[in-house]
Motif scaffolding. Sequence first.
Motif, PDB file in Angstrom:
ATOM      1  N   GLY A  69      -5.144  -4.751  -4.941  1.00  0.00           N
ATOM      2  CA  GLY A  69      -4.798  -3.877  -6.048  1.00  0.00           C
ATOM      3  C   GLY A  69      -3.895  -4.602  -7.021  1.00  0.00           C
ATOM      4  O   GLY A  69      -3.803  -5.824  -7.015  1.00  0.00           O
ATOM      5  N   LYS A 109     -17.148   1.949  -5.947  1.00  0.00           N
ATOM      6  CA  LYS A 109     -17.976   3.144  -5.987  1.00  0.00           C
ATOM      7  C   LYS A 109     -19.131   2.990  -5.013  1.00  0.00           C
ATOM      8  O   LYS A 109     -19.921   2.069  -5.094  1.00  0.00           O
ATOM      9  CB  LYS A 109     -18.501   3.373  -7.397  1.00  0.00           C
ATOM     10  CG  LYS A 109     -19.270   4.655  -7.539  1.00  0.00           C
ATOM     11  CD  LYS A 109     -19.667   4.904  -8.965  1.00  0.00           C
ATOM     12  CE  LYS A 109     -20.429   6.202  -9.068  1.00  0.00           C
ATOM     13  NZ  LYS A 109     -20.861   6.477 -10.433  1.00  0.00           N
ATOM     14  N   SER A 140       0.817  -1.215   0.000  1.00  0.00           N
ATOM     15  CA  SER A 140       0.000   0.000   0.000  1.00  0.00           C
ATOM     16  C   SER A 140       0.848   1.261   0.000  1.00  0.00           C
ATOM     17  O   SER A 140       0.385   2.325  -0.381  1.00  0.00           O
ATOM     18  CB  SER A 140      -0.937   0.007   1.206  1.00  0.00           C
ATOM     19  OG  SER A 140      -0.189  -0.015   2.402  1.00  0.00           O
ATOM     20  N   ARG A 155     -19.129   8.370  -2.202  1.00  0.00           N
ATOM     21  CA  ARG A 155     -17.690   8.432  -2.409  1.00  0.00           C
ATOM     22  C   ARG A 155     -17.164   7.062  -2.806  1.00  0.00           C
ATOM     23  O   ARG A 155     -17.888   6.077  -2.792  1.00  0.00           O
ATOM     24  CB  ARG A 155     -16.979   8.922  -1.160  1.00  0.00           C
ATOM     25  CG  ARG A 155     -17.109   7.979   0.028  1.00  0.00           C
ATOM     26  CD  ARG A 155     -16.400   8.550   1.252  1.00  0.00           C
ATOM     27  NE  ARG A 155     -16.418   7.606   2.329  1.00  0.00           N
ATOM     28  CZ  ARG A 155     -15.424   6.769   2.621  1.00  0.00           C
ATOM     29  NH1 ARG A 155     -14.323   6.785   1.917  1.00  0.00           N
ATOM     30  NH2 ARG A 155     -15.522   5.928   3.622  1.00  0.00           N
ATOM     31  N   PHE A 156     -15.889   7.017  -3.161  1.00  0.00           N
ATOM     32  CA  PHE A 156     -15.242   5.754  -3.486  1.00  0.00           C
ATOM     33  C   PHE A 156     -14.595   5.193  -2.228  1.00  0.00           C
ATOM     34  O   PHE A 156     -13.995   5.923  -1.446  1.00  0.00           O
ATOM     35  CB  PHE A 156     -14.177   5.960  -4.564  1.00  0.00           C
ATOM     36  CG  PHE A 156     -14.759   6.200  -5.920  1.00  0.00           C
ATOM     37  CD1 PHE A 156     -15.048   5.146  -6.760  1.00  0.00           C
ATOM     38  CD2 PHE A 156     -15.013   7.486  -6.364  1.00  0.00           C
ATOM     39  CE1 PHE A 156     -15.581   5.358  -8.007  1.00  0.00           C
ATOM     40  CE2 PHE A 156     -15.548   7.723  -7.612  1.00  0.00           C
ATOM     41  CZ  PHE A 156     -15.835   6.653  -8.438  1.00  0.00           C
ATOM     42  N   SER A 157     -14.694   3.877  -2.044  1.00  0.00           N
ATOM     43  CA  SER A 157     -14.122   3.216  -0.875  1.00  0.00           C
ATOM     44  C   SER A 157     -12.922   2.379  -1.296  1.00  0.00           C
ATOM     45  O   SER A 157     -12.944   1.714  -2.328  1.00  0.00           O
ATOM     46  CB  SER A 157     -15.146   2.294  -0.221  1.00  0.00           C
ATOM     47  OG  SER A 157     -16.295   3.011   0.139  1.00  0.00           O
ATOM     48  N   GLU A 158     -11.867   2.406  -0.471  1.00  0.00           N
ATOM     49  CA  GLU A 158     -10.671   1.614  -0.749  1.00  0.00           C
ATOM     50  C   GLU A 158     -10.947   0.133  -0.540  1.00  0.00           C
ATOM     51  O   GLU A 158     -11.728  -0.243   0.325  1.00  0.00           O
ATOM     52  CB  GLU A 158      -9.541   2.015   0.191  1.00  0.00           C
ATOM     53  CG  GLU A 158      -9.004   3.389  -0.010  1.00  0.00           C
ATOM     54  CD  GLU A 158      -7.864   3.688   0.943  1.00  0.00           C
ATOM     55  OE1 GLU A 158      -7.697   2.981   1.955  1.00  0.00           O
ATOM     56  OE2 GLU A 158      -7.119   4.640   0.667  1.00  0.00           O
ATOM     57  N   THR A 159     -10.282  -0.713  -1.324  1.00  0.00           N
ATOM     58  CA  THR A 159     -10.321  -2.149  -1.092  1.00  0.00           C
ATOM     59  C   THR A 159      -8.969  -2.581  -0.541  1.00  0.00           C
ATOM     60  O   THR A 159      -8.027  -1.794  -0.507  1.00  0.00           O
ATOM     61  CB  THR A 159     -10.607  -2.919  -2.392  1.00  0.00           C
ATOM     62  OG1 THR A 159      -9.560  -2.657  -3.313  1.00  0.00           O
ATOM     63  CG2 THR A 159     -11.946  -2.519  -2.991  1.00  0.00           C
ATOM     64  N   ARG A 209      -4.130   0.706  -6.032  1.00  0.00           N
ATOM     65  CA  ARG A 209      -5.233   0.150  -5.254  1.00  0.00           C
ATOM     66  C   ARG A 209      -6.539   0.199  -6.040  1.00  0.00           C
ATOM     67  O   ARG A 209      -6.770   1.101  -6.831  1.00  0.00           O
ATOM     68  CB  ARG A 209      -5.387   0.952  -3.963  1.00  0.00           C
ATOM     69  CG  ARG A 209      -6.417   0.392  -3.017  1.00  0.00           C
ATOM     70  CD  ARG A 209      -6.568   1.265  -1.793  1.00  0.00           C
ATOM     71  NE  ARG A 209      -5.363   1.358  -1.001  1.00  0.00           N
ATOM     72  CZ  ARG A 209      -5.073   0.546   0.023  1.00  0.00           C
ATOM     73  NH1 ARG A 209      -5.905  -0.408   0.355  1.00  0.00           N
ATOM     74  NH2 ARG A 209      -3.967   0.705   0.701  1.00  0.00           N
ATOM     75  N   TYR A 210      -7.396  -0.772  -5.803  1.00  0.00           N
ATOM     76  CA  TYR A 210      -8.728  -0.784  -6.388  1.00  0.00           C
ATOM     77  C   TYR A 210      -9.704  -0.086  -5.453  1.00  0.00           C
ATOM     78  O   TYR A 210      -9.557  -0.123  -4.239  1.00  0.00           O
ATOM     79  CB  TYR A 210      -9.206  -2.213  -6.634  1.00  0.00           C
ATOM     80  CG  TYR A 210      -8.429  -2.941  -7.701  1.00  0.00           C
ATOM     81  CD1 TYR A 210      -8.165  -2.349  -8.922  1.00  0.00           C
ATOM     82  CD2 TYR A 210      -7.965  -4.218  -7.485  1.00  0.00           C
ATOM     83  CE1 TYR A 210      -7.458  -3.008  -9.897  1.00  0.00           C
ATOM     84  CE2 TYR A 210      -7.249  -4.890  -8.457  1.00  0.00           C
ATOM     85  CZ  TYR A 210      -7.002  -4.278  -9.662  1.00  0.00           C
ATOM     86  OH  TYR A 210      -6.295  -4.929 -10.626  1.00  0.00           O
ATOM     87  N   TYR A 211     -10.712   0.545  -6.045  1.00  0.00           N
ATOM     88  CA  TYR A 211     -11.728   1.270  -5.286  1.00  0.00           C
ATOM     89  C   TYR A 211     -13.105   0.795  -5.712  1.00  0.00           C
ATOM     90  O   TYR A 211     -13.318   0.424  -6.859  1.00  0.00           O
ATOM     91  CB  TYR A 211     -11.618   2.781  -5.532  1.00  0.00           C
ATOM     92  CG  TYR A 211     -10.362   3.381  -4.960  1.00  0.00           C
ATOM     93  CD1 TYR A 211     -10.353   3.939  -3.690  1.00  0.00           C
ATOM     94  CD2 TYR A 211      -9.180   3.406  -5.691  1.00  0.00           C
ATOM     95  CE1 TYR A 211      -9.212   4.492  -3.162  1.00  0.00           C
ATOM     96  CE2 TYR A 211      -8.024   3.953  -5.162  1.00  0.00           C
ATOM     97  CZ  TYR A 211      -8.048   4.497  -3.897  1.00  0.00           C
ATOM     98  OH  TYR A 211      -6.914   5.040  -3.373  1.00  0.00           O
TER      99      TYR A 211
END
Length: 88
Positions: free
Chosen positions: A31, A20, A9, A24-28, A16-18
Amino acid sequence: MENKNNRCSRCEYFDRYYLKGVTRFSETDCGRCFKKRAFTNAKDGCENYKQKTPHKRHVLLIEHALNDILTELSALRLSLESENSELE
């Protein structure tokens, strides 16, 4: 246990993938590592680790100020062009 400072990270090669969300966009937690060309977990680490270069805040502020100035100049140009077209 792996060194927490060498996590994917914090690596320059990790993207990183996010997901929707509604507002807002949330982190996963996963990645893609562009150096290994594979999917990885954000908590993993590897021998290709390279620390991300931090973005300087003043550079971002300058970019935003220039963007605002260019937007205003474009609006003025459109206004002048419309006035010139009305006079002709």
